[in-house]
Motif scaffolding. Sequence first.
Motif, PDB file in Angstrom:
ATOM      1  N   THR A 107       1.292  -0.954  -0.258  1.00 30.36           N
ATOM      2  CA  THR A 107      -0.311  -0.099   0.213  1.00 30.36           C
ATOM      3  C   THR A 107       1.199   1.582   0.029  1.00 30.36           C
ATOM      4  OG1 THR A 107      -1.712  -1.853   1.563  1.00 30.36           O
ATOM      5  CG2 THR A 107      -1.759   1.187   0.978  1.00 30.36           C
ATOM      6  N   GLU A 108       1.715   1.324   0.965  1.00 30.80           N
ATOM      7  CA  GLU A 108       2.987   2.409   1.136  1.00 30.80           C
ATOM      8  C   GLU A 108       3.644   2.893  -0.183  1.00 30.80           C
ATOM      9  OE1 GLU A 108       3.570   4.466   4.351  1.00 30.80           O
ATOM     10  OE2 GLU A 108       3.958   2.346   4.907  1.00 30.80           O
ATOM     11  N   ALA A 109       4.336   1.448  -0.365  1.00 28.03           N
ATOM     12  CA  ALA A 109       5.351   1.701  -1.180  1.00 28.03           C
ATOM     13  C   ALA A 109       5.198   1.228  -2.725  1.00 28.03           C
ATOM     14  CB  ALA A 109       6.652   1.402  -0.386  1.00 28.03           C
TER      15      ALA A 109
ATOM     16  N   ASP B  12      -8.885  19.976  -3.507  1.00 31.93           N
ATOM     17  CA  ASP B  12      -8.510  19.942  -4.857  1.00 31.93           C
ATOM     18  C   ASP B  12      -6.835  19.297  -4.683  1.00 31.93           C
ATOM     19  OD1 ASP B  12     -11.317  20.250  -5.971  1.00 31.93           O
ATOM     20  OD2 ASP B  12     -10.058  21.866  -7.156  1.00 31.93           O
ATOM     21  N   ALA B  13      -6.427  19.613  -4.565  1.00 29.39           N
ATOM     22  CA  ALA B  13      -4.325  19.624  -3.973  1.00 29.39           C
ATOM     23  C   ALA B  13      -4.874  18.369  -3.814  1.00 29.39           C
ATOM     24  CB  ALA B  13      -3.690  21.016  -3.944  1.00 29.39           C
ATOM     25  N   ALA B  14      -5.039  18.090  -2.050  1.00 26.09           N
ATOM     26  CA  ALA B  14      -4.687  17.324  -1.299  1.00 26.09           C
ATOM     27  C   ALA B  14      -5.459  16.101  -1.373  1.00 26.09           C
ATOM     28  CB  ALA B  14      -5.540  17.687   0.400  1.00 26.09           C
ATOM     29  N   PHE B  15      -5.871  15.840  -2.493  1.00 26.14           N
ATOM     30  CA  PHE B  15      -7.356  14.917  -2.874  1.00 26.14           C
ATOM     31  C   PHE B  15      -6.143  14.131  -4.057  1.00 26.14           C
ATOM     32  CE2 PHE B  15      -9.781  12.247  -5.850  1.00 26.14           C
ATOM     33  CZ  PHE B  15     -11.162  11.726  -5.726  1.00 26.14           C
ATOM     34  N   HIS B  21      -0.097  10.119  -2.697  1.00 25.29           N
ATOM     35  CA  HIS B  21       1.333   9.589  -2.123  1.00 25.29           C
ATOM     36  C   HIS B  21       1.389   8.811  -1.092  1.00 25.29           C
ATOM     37  CE1 HIS B  21       4.579  12.011  -4.622  1.00 25.29           C
ATOM     38  NE2 HIS B  21       3.535  12.940  -4.479  1.00 25.29           N
ATOM     39  N   GLY B  22      -0.133   8.789  -0.122  1.00 25.56           N
ATOM     40  CA  GLY B  22      -0.045   7.769   0.960  1.00 25.56           C
ATOM     41  C   GLY B  22      -0.682   9.379   2.535  1.00 25.56           C
ATOM     42  N   TYR B  23      -0.674   9.125   3.396  1.00 23.91           N
ATOM     43  CA  TYR B  23      -0.843  10.251   4.462  1.00 23.91           C
ATOM     44  C   TYR B  23       0.442  10.428   4.458  1.00 23.91           C
ATOM     45  CZ  TYR B  23      -2.361  12.538   8.762  1.00 23.91           C
ATOM     46  OH  TYR B  23      -2.971  13.527   8.931  1.00 23.91           O
ATOM     47  N   ASN B  24       1.138   9.675   4.887  1.00 26.23           N
ATOM     48  CA  ASN B  24       2.371  10.248   6.039  1.00 26.23           C
ATOM     49  C   ASN B  24       3.535  10.265   4.762  1.00 26.23           C
ATOM     50  OD1 ASN B  24       1.732   8.797   8.719  1.00 26.23           O
ATOM     51  ND2 ASN B  24       2.631   6.841   7.387  1.00 26.23           N
ATOM     52  N   ALA B  25       3.695  10.395   3.386  1.00 26.34           N
ATOM     53  CA  ALA B  25       3.878  10.687   2.753  1.00 26.34           C
ATOM     54  C   ALA B  25       4.164  12.174   2.015  1.00 26.34           C
ATOM     55  CB  ALA B  25       4.528   9.853   1.555  1.00 26.34           C
ATOM     56  N   CYS B  26       2.822  12.423   2.638  1.00 24.61           N
ATOM     57  CA  CYS B  26       2.473  13.786   2.182  1.00 24.61           C
ATOM     58  C   CYS B  26       2.265  15.281   3.364  1.00 24.61           C
ATOM     59  CB  CYS B  26       0.920  13.563   1.987  1.00 24.61           C
ATOM     60  SG  CYS B  26      -0.631  15.515   0.397  1.00 24.61           S
ATOM     61  N   GLY B  27       2.612  15.679   3.009  1.00 26.25           N
ATOM     62  CA  GLY B  27       2.841  16.503   3.755  1.00 26.25           C
ATOM     63  C   GLY B  27       2.067  17.706   4.008  1.00 26.25           C
ATOM     64  N   GLU B  97      -1.987   1.700  -9.840  1.00 26.56           N
ATOM     65  CA  GLU B  97      -0.995   2.754  -8.892  1.00 26.56           C
ATOM     66  C   GLU B  97      -2.274   3.756  -7.734  1.00 26.56           C
ATOM     67  OE1 GLU B  97       1.878   5.015  -9.539  1.00 26.56           O
ATOM     68  OE2 GLU B  97       3.027   3.598 -10.319  1.00 26.56           O
ATOM     69  N   ARG B  98      -1.901   3.819  -6.719  1.00 29.62           N
ATOM     70  CA  ARG B  98      -2.938   4.738  -5.868  1.00 29.62           C
ATOM     71  C   ARG B  98      -3.792   4.449  -4.406  1.00 29.62           C
ATOM     72  NH1 ARG B  98      -4.246  10.177  -8.646  1.00 29.62           N
ATOM     73  NH2 ARG B  98      -1.886  10.507  -9.880  1.00 29.62           N
ATOM     74  N   GLY B  99      -4.644   3.175  -5.664  1.00 31.95           N
ATOM     75  CA  GLY B  99      -5.072   2.511  -4.504  1.00 31.95           C
ATOM     76  C   GLY B  99      -6.400   2.538  -4.118  1.00 31.95           C
ATOM     77  N   CYS B 100      -6.798   2.705  -3.103  1.00 30.02           N
ATOM     78  CA  CYS B 100      -7.620   3.344  -2.358  1.00 30.02           C
ATOM     79  C   CYS B 100      -7.906   3.743  -1.026  1.00 30.02           C
ATOM     80  CB  CYS B 100      -9.301   2.182  -1.676  1.00 30.02           C
ATOM     81  SG  CYS B 100     -10.667   2.160  -0.747  1.00 30.02           S
ATOM     82  N   VAL B 101      -8.328   4.973  -0.871  1.00 28.95           N
ATOM     83  CA  VAL B 101      -7.871   6.312  -0.046  1.00 28.95           C
ATOM     84  C   VAL B 101      -8.438   5.819   0.950  1.00 28.95           C
ATOM     85  CG1 VAL B 101      -8.886   8.118   1.088  1.00 28.95           C
ATOM     86  CG2 VAL B 101      -8.101   8.520  -1.225  1.00 28.95           C
ATOM     87  N   TYR B 102      -9.284   4.618   1.313  1.00 28.01           N
ATOM     88  CA  TYR B 102      -9.528   4.575   3.290  1.00 28.01           C
ATOM     89  C   TYR B 102      -9.236   3.115   3.236  1.00 28.01           C
ATOM     90  CZ  TYR B 102     -14.596   5.720   0.891  1.00 28.01           C
ATOM     91  OH  TYR B 102     -15.538   6.495   0.554  1.00 28.01           O
ATOM     92  N   GLY B 103      -8.119   1.844   1.679  1.00 29.11           N
ATOM     93  CA  GLY B 103      -7.288   1.718   1.686  1.00 29.11           C
ATOM     94  C   GLY B 103      -6.255   2.344   2.509  1.00 29.11           C
ATOM     95  N   ASN B 104      -6.039   2.688   1.982  1.00 21.82           N
ATOM     96  CA  ASN B 104      -4.466   3.362   2.035  1.00 21.82           C
ATOM     97  C   ASN B 104      -4.770   4.439   3.586  1.00 21.82           C
ATOM     98  OD1 ASN B 104      -3.977   2.747  -0.251  1.00 21.82           O
ATOM     99  ND2 ASN B 104      -4.582   5.106  -1.121  1.00 21.82           N
ATOM    100  N   PHE B 105      -5.752   5.043   4.229  1.00 24.83           N
ATOM    101  CA  PHE B 105      -5.642   6.238   5.744  1.00 24.83           C
ATOM    102  C   PHE B 105      -5.893   4.923   6.348  1.00 24.83           C
ATOM    103  CE2 PHE B 105      -7.469  10.153   3.832  1.00 24.83           C
ATOM    104  CZ  PHE B 105      -6.054  10.735   3.393  1.00 24.83           C
ATOM    105  N   SER B 106      -6.328   3.534   6.320  1.00 30.51           N
ATOM    106  CA  SER B 106      -7.024   2.245   7.253  1.00 30.51           C
ATOM    107  C   SER B 106      -5.164   2.031   7.093  1.00 30.51           C
ATOM    108  CB  SER B 106      -7.754   1.249   6.474  1.00 30.51           C
ATOM    109  OG  SER B 106      -8.127   0.345   7.866  1.00 30.51           O
ATOM    110  N   THR B 107      -4.681   1.643   6.639  1.00 34.80           N
ATOM    111  CA  THR B 107      -3.452   0.734   6.798  1.00 34.80           C
ATOM    112  C   THR B 107      -1.756   1.465   7.380  1.00 34.80           C
ATOM    113  OG1 THR B 107      -3.667  -0.585   4.928  1.00 34.80           O
ATOM    114  CG2 THR B 107      -1.331  -0.278   5.394  1.00 34.80           C
ATOM    115  N   GLU B 108      -2.263   3.478   6.849  1.00 35.17           N
ATOM    116  CA  GLU B 108      -1.111   3.945   7.299  1.00 35.17           C
ATOM    117  C   GLU B 108      -1.259   5.174   8.508  1.00 35.17           C
ATOM    118  OE1 GLU B 108       1.444   6.144   4.314  1.00 35.17           O
ATOM    119  OE2 GLU B 108      -0.176   6.263   3.552  1.00 35.17           O
ATOM    120  N   ALA B 109      -2.815   4.793   8.779  1.00 36.96           N
ATOM    121  CA  ALA B 109      -3.711   6.012   9.256  1.00 36.96           C
ATOM    122  C   ALA B 109      -4.343   5.689  11.301  1.00 36.96           C
ATOM    123  CB  ALA B 109      -3.339   7.683   9.169  1.00 36.96           C
TER     124      ALA B 109
END
Lengths: 190, 190
Positions: A107-109, B12-15, B21-27, B97-109
């Motif tokens: 997911t991340e990398a 828009d940009a955050a979306f 990039h996912g939650y953590n890599a996106c500051g 690429e990019r996956g699903c925002v729900y899955g990404n956020f669940s996994t990362e955050a």
Amino acid sequence: MPRASVREQIVDAAFEQFHRHGYNACGVKLITDSAGVPKGSFYNHFESKEALALVVMDRYGETRHLDKLADASKPPLVRLRGHFEALGQDIEDFGYERGCVYGNFSTEAADHIPAIREGVREALDLWTNAITATIREAQEDGSLTSAQEAEILARFLVNAWEGAIVGERAAKDGSSFATFFTVAFEVVLR
Amino acid sequence: MPRASVREQIVDAAFEQFHRHGYNACGVKLITDSAGVPKGSFYNHFESKEALALVVMDRYGETRHLDKLADASKPPLVRLRGHFEALGQDIEDFGYERGCVYGNFSTEAADHIPAIREGVREALDLWTNAITATIREAQEDGSLTSAQEAEILARFLVNAWEGAIVGERAAKDGSSFATFFTVAFEVVLR
């Protein structure tokens, strides 16, 4: 007993920290601090964080209870259930946190780091192959009557398990794992 | 036409950037740079990156093709397949690429940020409920004979889809999505 080598200390710490924080939130300094070694020592042992992540994935693979799939003293579907139960117990023991290193890294990398993408792909394939062999045994001994190709069922179950972890990390109540066991063993593997 | 407000430009940009990039890599700076607004303007509109992530999740929800599940002009299982096909097409269009925002956020955050965990849980529940209703319709009109509870099947399929994305991001060849469609529609939903 001799003290663990610096390399070993770094791998142990990275195993813990990658699993807990994920790939992006876990920097080299967090790993060396957690290992209790100087940051400068890292590059004596690893070319990059990415190279260390591949070592961690290999070590993680050794803990994924694949041995349970090969235990010929039990019927194949009993072994398969025991395999997933052991995986679920590991995650429950962490309070439904941390997830699966393969899923986390994918997911991340995987989009950004080809070597990690390839490492995850190989790890998922290895796991899928072990489950395929178990399902094939169940088809041969008649305990599974589904005519669906064993490899397709195995790939589906591996992914469904990874997705159950995604659901469980949001709900943290066991509901997604319970759902997995019900549908996998009462519907898919019939 | 009036120019999009600064707030809108940031969302828009955050979306785009969270998804890529996912939650953590996106500051915050990546988001404001990508929006073309000063970093300082961020906190006039959002209390935190976390607060913005919740807005992005809501907006992502609007793109998840839930409307396809409610289209009464088609039989329920045809709608359900169309729903997942549309989700898969979106991911294929991004080269897996990019996956699903729900899955990404669940996994990362989800482990570390309670509001994000709760946001993902609610989003997955909403999605599961919409699929539950569709499956129940199929059970009522006889196109689905499985006596398994609709909600269990729905939760399982939502998770299995999230896991298919995990597999697809590693393999990037369509194999996990193909496996999902085969087992979901030929085995699970019978």
